[in-house]
Design a protein around this motif. Structure first.
Motif, PDB file in Angstrom:
ATOM      1  N   GLN A 170       0.835  -1.204   0.000  1.00  0.00           N
ATOM      2  CA  GLN A 170       0.000   0.000   0.000  1.00  0.00           C
ATOM      3  C   GLN A 170       0.871   1.256   0.000  1.00  0.00           C
ATOM      4  O   GLN A 170       1.679   1.465   0.903  1.00  0.00           O
ATOM      5  CB  GLN A 170      -0.916   0.011   1.226  1.00  0.00           C
ATOM      6  N   GLN A 171       0.744   2.055  -1.052  1.00  0.00           N
ATOM      7  CA  GLN A 171       1.348   3.389  -1.114  1.00  0.00           C
ATOM      8  C   GLN A 171       2.871   3.383  -1.128  1.00  0.00           C
ATOM      9  O   GLN A 171       3.501   4.390  -0.793  1.00  0.00           O
ATOM     10  CB  GLN A 171       0.843   4.272   0.044  1.00  0.00           C
ATOM     11  N   ILE A 172       3.511   2.249  -1.473  1.00  0.00           N
ATOM     12  CA  ILE A 172       4.957   2.242  -1.658  1.00  0.00           C
ATOM     13  C   ILE A 172       5.265   1.537  -2.973  1.00  0.00           C
ATOM     14  O   ILE A 172       4.423   0.854  -3.548  1.00  0.00           O
ATOM     15  CB  ILE A 172       5.705   1.551  -0.490  1.00  0.00           C
ATOM     16  N   SER A 173       6.488   1.705  -3.462  1.00  0.00           N
ATOM     17  CA  SER A 173       6.874   1.131  -4.745  1.00  0.00           C
ATOM     18  C   SER A 173       7.047  -0.381  -4.642  1.00  0.00           C
ATOM     19  O   SER A 173       7.168  -0.939  -3.541  1.00  0.00           O
ATOM     20  CB  SER A 173       8.180   1.765  -5.220  1.00  0.00           C
ATOM     21  N   VAL A 174       7.078  -1.040  -5.802  1.00  0.00           N
ATOM     22  CA  VAL A 174       7.294  -2.483  -5.847  1.00  0.00           C
ATOM     23  C   VAL A 174       8.649  -2.836  -5.239  1.00  0.00           C
ATOM     24  O   VAL A 174       8.778  -3.797  -4.473  1.00  0.00           O
ATOM     25  CB  VAL A 174       7.203  -2.997  -7.301  1.00  0.00           C
ATOM     26  N   ALA A 175       9.679  -2.049  -5.550  1.00  0.00           N
ATOM     27  CA  ALA A 175      11.023  -2.319  -5.022  1.00  0.00           C
ATOM     28  C   ALA A 175      11.056  -2.190  -3.505  1.00  0.00           C
ATOM     29  O   ALA A 175      11.658  -3.019  -2.802  1.00  0.00           O
ATOM     30  CB  ALA A 175      12.031  -1.360  -5.665  1.00  0.00           C
ATOM     31  N   ALA A 176      10.392  -1.154  -2.986  1.00  0.00           N
ATOM     32  CA  ALA A 176      10.368  -0.982  -1.532  1.00  0.00           C
ATOM     33  C   ALA A 176       9.602  -2.113  -0.859  1.00  0.00           C
ATOM     34  O   ALA A 176       9.999  -2.602   0.209  1.00  0.00           O
ATOM     35  CB  ALA A 176       9.732   0.364  -1.189  1.00  0.00           C
ATOM     36  N   ALA A 177       8.497  -2.549  -1.478  1.00  0.00           N
ATOM     37  CA  ALA A 177       7.730  -3.656  -0.907  1.00  0.00           C
ATOM     38  C   ALA A 177       8.552  -4.937  -0.879  1.00  0.00           C
ATOM     39  O   ALA A 177       8.484  -5.706   0.087  1.00  0.00           O
ATOM     40  CB  ALA A 177       6.448  -3.863  -1.723  1.00  0.00           C
ATOM     41  N   ARG A 178       9.341  -5.178  -1.928  1.00  0.00           N
ATOM     42  CA  ARG A 178      10.212  -6.354  -1.947  1.00  0.00           C
ATOM     43  C   ARG A 178      11.181  -6.349  -0.770  1.00  0.00           C
ATOM     44  O   ARG A 178      11.414  -7.377  -0.123  1.00  0.00           O
ATOM     45  CB  ARG A 178      11.007  -6.408  -3.245  1.00  0.00           C
ATOM     46  N   THR A 179      11.755  -5.185  -0.492  1.00  0.00           N
ATOM     47  CA  THR A 179      12.712  -5.075   0.616  1.00  0.00           C
ATOM     48  C   THR A 179      12.051  -5.387   1.945  1.00  0.00           C
ATOM     49  O   THR A 179      12.580  -6.160   2.765  1.00  0.00           O
ATOM     50  CB  THR A 179      13.317  -3.670   0.645  1.00  0.00           C
ATOM     51  N   VAL A 180      10.870  -4.798   2.171  1.00  0.00           N
ATOM     52  CA  VAL A 180      10.154  -5.028   3.431  1.00  0.00           C
ATOM     53  C   VAL A 180       9.762  -6.496   3.574  1.00  0.00           C
ATOM     54  O   VAL A 180       9.949  -7.111   4.637  1.00  0.00           O
ATOM     55  CB  VAL A 180       8.910  -4.126   3.502  1.00  0.00           C
ATOM     56  N   LEU A 181       9.240  -7.076   2.511  1.00  0.00           N
ATOM     57  CA  LEU A 181       8.815  -8.479   2.561  1.00  0.00           C
ATOM     58  C   LEU A 181      10.002  -9.403   2.805  1.00  0.00           C
ATOM     59  O   LEU A 181       9.891 -10.404   3.521  1.00  0.00           O
ATOM     60  CB  LEU A 181       8.106  -8.848   1.263  1.00  0.00           C
ATOM     61  N   GLY A 182      11.153  -9.080   2.210  1.00  0.00           N
ATOM     62  CA  GLY A 182      12.346  -9.890   2.447  1.00  0.00           C
ATOM     63  C   GLY A 182      12.752  -9.884   3.907  1.00  0.00           C
ATOM     64  O   GLY A 182      13.161 -10.921   4.457  1.00  0.00           O
ATOM     65  N   ARG A 183      12.628  -8.742   4.567  1.00  0.00           N
ATOM     66  CA  ARG A 183      12.969  -8.659   5.991  1.00  0.00           C
ATOM     67  C   ARG A 183      11.961  -9.425   6.841  1.00  0.00           C
ATOM     68  O   ARG A 183      12.316 -10.053   7.847  1.00  0.00           O
ATOM     69  CB  ARG A 183      13.040  -7.197   6.406  1.00  0.00           C
ATOM     70  N   ILE A 184      10.678  -9.396   6.441  1.00  0.00           N
ATOM     71  CA  ILE A 184       9.657 -10.165   7.167  1.00  0.00           C
ATOM     72  C   ILE A 184       9.942 -11.664   7.044  1.00  0.00           C
ATOM     73  O   ILE A 184       9.862 -12.412   8.030  1.00  0.00           O
ATOM     74  CB  ILE A 184       8.258  -9.827   6.625  1.00  0.00           C
ATOM     75  N   VAL A 185      10.283 -12.106   5.830  1.00  0.00           N
ATOM     76  CA  VAL A 185      10.588 -13.526   5.617  1.00  0.00           C
ATOM     77  C   VAL A 185      11.804 -13.935   6.442  1.00  0.00           C
ATOM     78  O   VAL A 185      11.808 -15.000   7.084  1.00  0.00           O
ATOM     79  CB  VAL A 185      10.826 -13.796   4.123  1.00  0.00           C
TER      80      VAL A 185
END
Length: 476
Positions: A320-335
């Motif tokens: 939500q409201q962030i770029s695809v690249a930024a979402a990838r980074t956040v999701l990688g940290r969650i994983v």
């Protein structure tokens, strides 16, 4: 109509129905290359299970049990379609007919009556046909013992396995393996390579590009022309590697438990939308002058699906409201923080996506995002864990939308994205999406969400495919 399709060997109808020849006792897919039998000698069935129930055995030349699945199970949202999606995911094998009926909210008797009335076979017969197909794949592509194959395929006994193989394929397991001995896998134990057919045309570039650009470190990887990802399956973990070839997808699976084969194959098909009917979709969308050039540019477009509904929901919230690249980074940290490590990493695949319970109890440091969004992730995990939100393949899109929108921080865009990918709803549409608005402006369509929604009524029930066309046009 069916006989005309058979006479022309029209592969577009493979998976829609099967033809049974009374004089030979064999059933075939419509495109079978054998000589077309006389009309008086053939009967037509909606599923291979119905043909088997009527006493016919599978053609070993055209392999009707391995045809693309019927696109009806993705385009329809009624009881029969939802049941077929759950049967494909292996629910009957794991939980029995009672478990299937419970997930759908109906009695076993009513479910059986509906399936027999429309498909010519009940849930047990449909699951049996799937078991036979799984067993054949294992027999022909591995050197696993027949005893292990029997139980991995879901049979209750060796005798039941032998009887079913003889009845369905008119051959013993030993004869099947001898006939296809050249395909025996020399790979490591638990590694199986299968071909997943699809209906052409297929926009492989757009589909794989979508997945490649959104890959998350730890659970996904891109290697040359192959998309790889980790899987959480009913009996263990695994990985899959998918490469699009001419007329099929090469799928290599590494499974901790062979009982997960049919489920893994079915989820791969859902992820790549391999059971779609591109001819029907393209013809419908091309009637709009604004979409026609997009359809001509990308014939056979697919809507990327999911192997895990919860994962898609979390991706939607994070994005939500962030770029695809930024979402990838956040999701990688969650994983990395919450995902379960694979017992045996496969290249860059090291984890499976976190469970709902892990997300519900996640500490702040595991969720690098604003506090409101952290709350949404935790609420989503708790809702999935306690059953308030159902993201399994048999869930109804309207019920899922209502349940998701009841959570804090989840609105129509997020719910629509989840139903489009996690539930494979072909009619999901996101008129408020920023990329859709830009693409609409580029292609002469209304940019106002209400006006665009009104225009999109003519695209039903294929609005999700129109959405993919708009996204691709905006990115190009």
């Amino acid at each position: 109509m069916c006989y005309r399709a058979v006479s022309s060997r029209d592969a577009r109808f493979d998976g829609w129905f099967v033809m049974a020849v009374q004089t030979t006792g064999i059933y075939c897919r419509p495109s079978c290359p054998a000589m077309t039998p006389r009309r008086a000698n053939v009967r037509f069935y909606p599923t291979v299970a119905a043909a088997q129930r009527a006493g016919f055995r599978a053609c070993l030349r055209c392999r009707p049990d391995a045809a693309p699945g019927s696109p009806e199970w993705n385009t329809r949202a009624d009881l029969v379609a939802r049941a077929m999606r759950l049967i494909g995911d292996g629910v009957v094998e794991r939980d029995g007919v009672a478990g299937l009926a419970s997930r759908l909210g109906y009695t076993e008797r009513h479910l059986h009556r509906q399936l027999v009335a429309e498909l010519g076979a009940g849930p047990l017969a449909l699951a049996r046909a799937q078991r036979a197909q799984t067993a054949r794949v294992l027999i022909e592509t591995t050197k696993v013992s027949f005893a292990d194959i029997a139980f991995a395929s879901g049979f209750a006994s060796i005798r039941q396995f032998n009887d079913t193989i003889r009845e369905v394929f008119a051959a013993t397991p030993t004869q099947l393996r001898a006939k296809f001995h050249g395909n025996g896998s020399e790979s490591a134990p638990g590694t199986i390579t299968v071909r997943l057919p699809y209906r052409p045309p297929m926009d492989a570039e757009g589909l794989m590009g979508f997945l490649r650009s959104r890959r998350v470190t730890g659970i996904e990887e891109w290697d040359a022309d192959t998309y790889k990802r980790a899987l959480r399956l009913p009996h263990g973990t695994g990985t899959m590697a998918l490469a699009v070839r001419d007329g099929y997808v090469e799928c290599t699976l590494r499974l901790a438990d062979l009982r997960d084969l049919s489920t893994a194959v079915w989820r791969a098909r859902r992820l790549l939308d391999l059971d779609a009917d591109p001819a029907a979709i393209d013809a419908a969308l091309a009637t709009d002058p604004a979409l026609e050039p997009l359809v001509l540019k990308r014939p056979g477009i697919r809507v990327p699906g999911a192997v895990d509904g919860l994962e898609i929901a979390v991706r939607a919230v994070v994005g939500q409201q962030i770029s695809v690249a930024a979402a990838r980074t956040v999701l990688g940290r969650i994983v990395e923080a919450l995902g379960e490590p694979l017992a045996e990493p496969d290249g860059g695949l090291t984890h499976v996506f976190p469970t709902a319970q892990a997300l519900a109890a996640a500490p702040d440091e595991a969720l690098p995002m604003p506090a409101a969004r952290r709350r949404t992730i935790r609420e989503l995990g708790a809702a999935v864990a306690d059953g308030r939100v159902q993201l399994h393949p048999g869930a109804a899109a309207d019920e899922v939308t209502e349940a998701l929108c009841a959570l804090p921080g989840v609105g129509p865009w997020t719910a629509g994205y989840v139903t489009m990918r996690a539930l494979a709803d072909p009619d999901s549409f996101l008129p408020t999406d920023l990329g859709v608005k830009r693409a609409a402006d580029l292609n002469g369509l209304p940019t106002d969400p209400a006006a665009l929604t009104e225009r999109a009524k003519a695209w039903r029930p294929w609005r999700a495919y129109a959405l993919m066309h708009l996204w691709h046009s905006e990115a190009s």
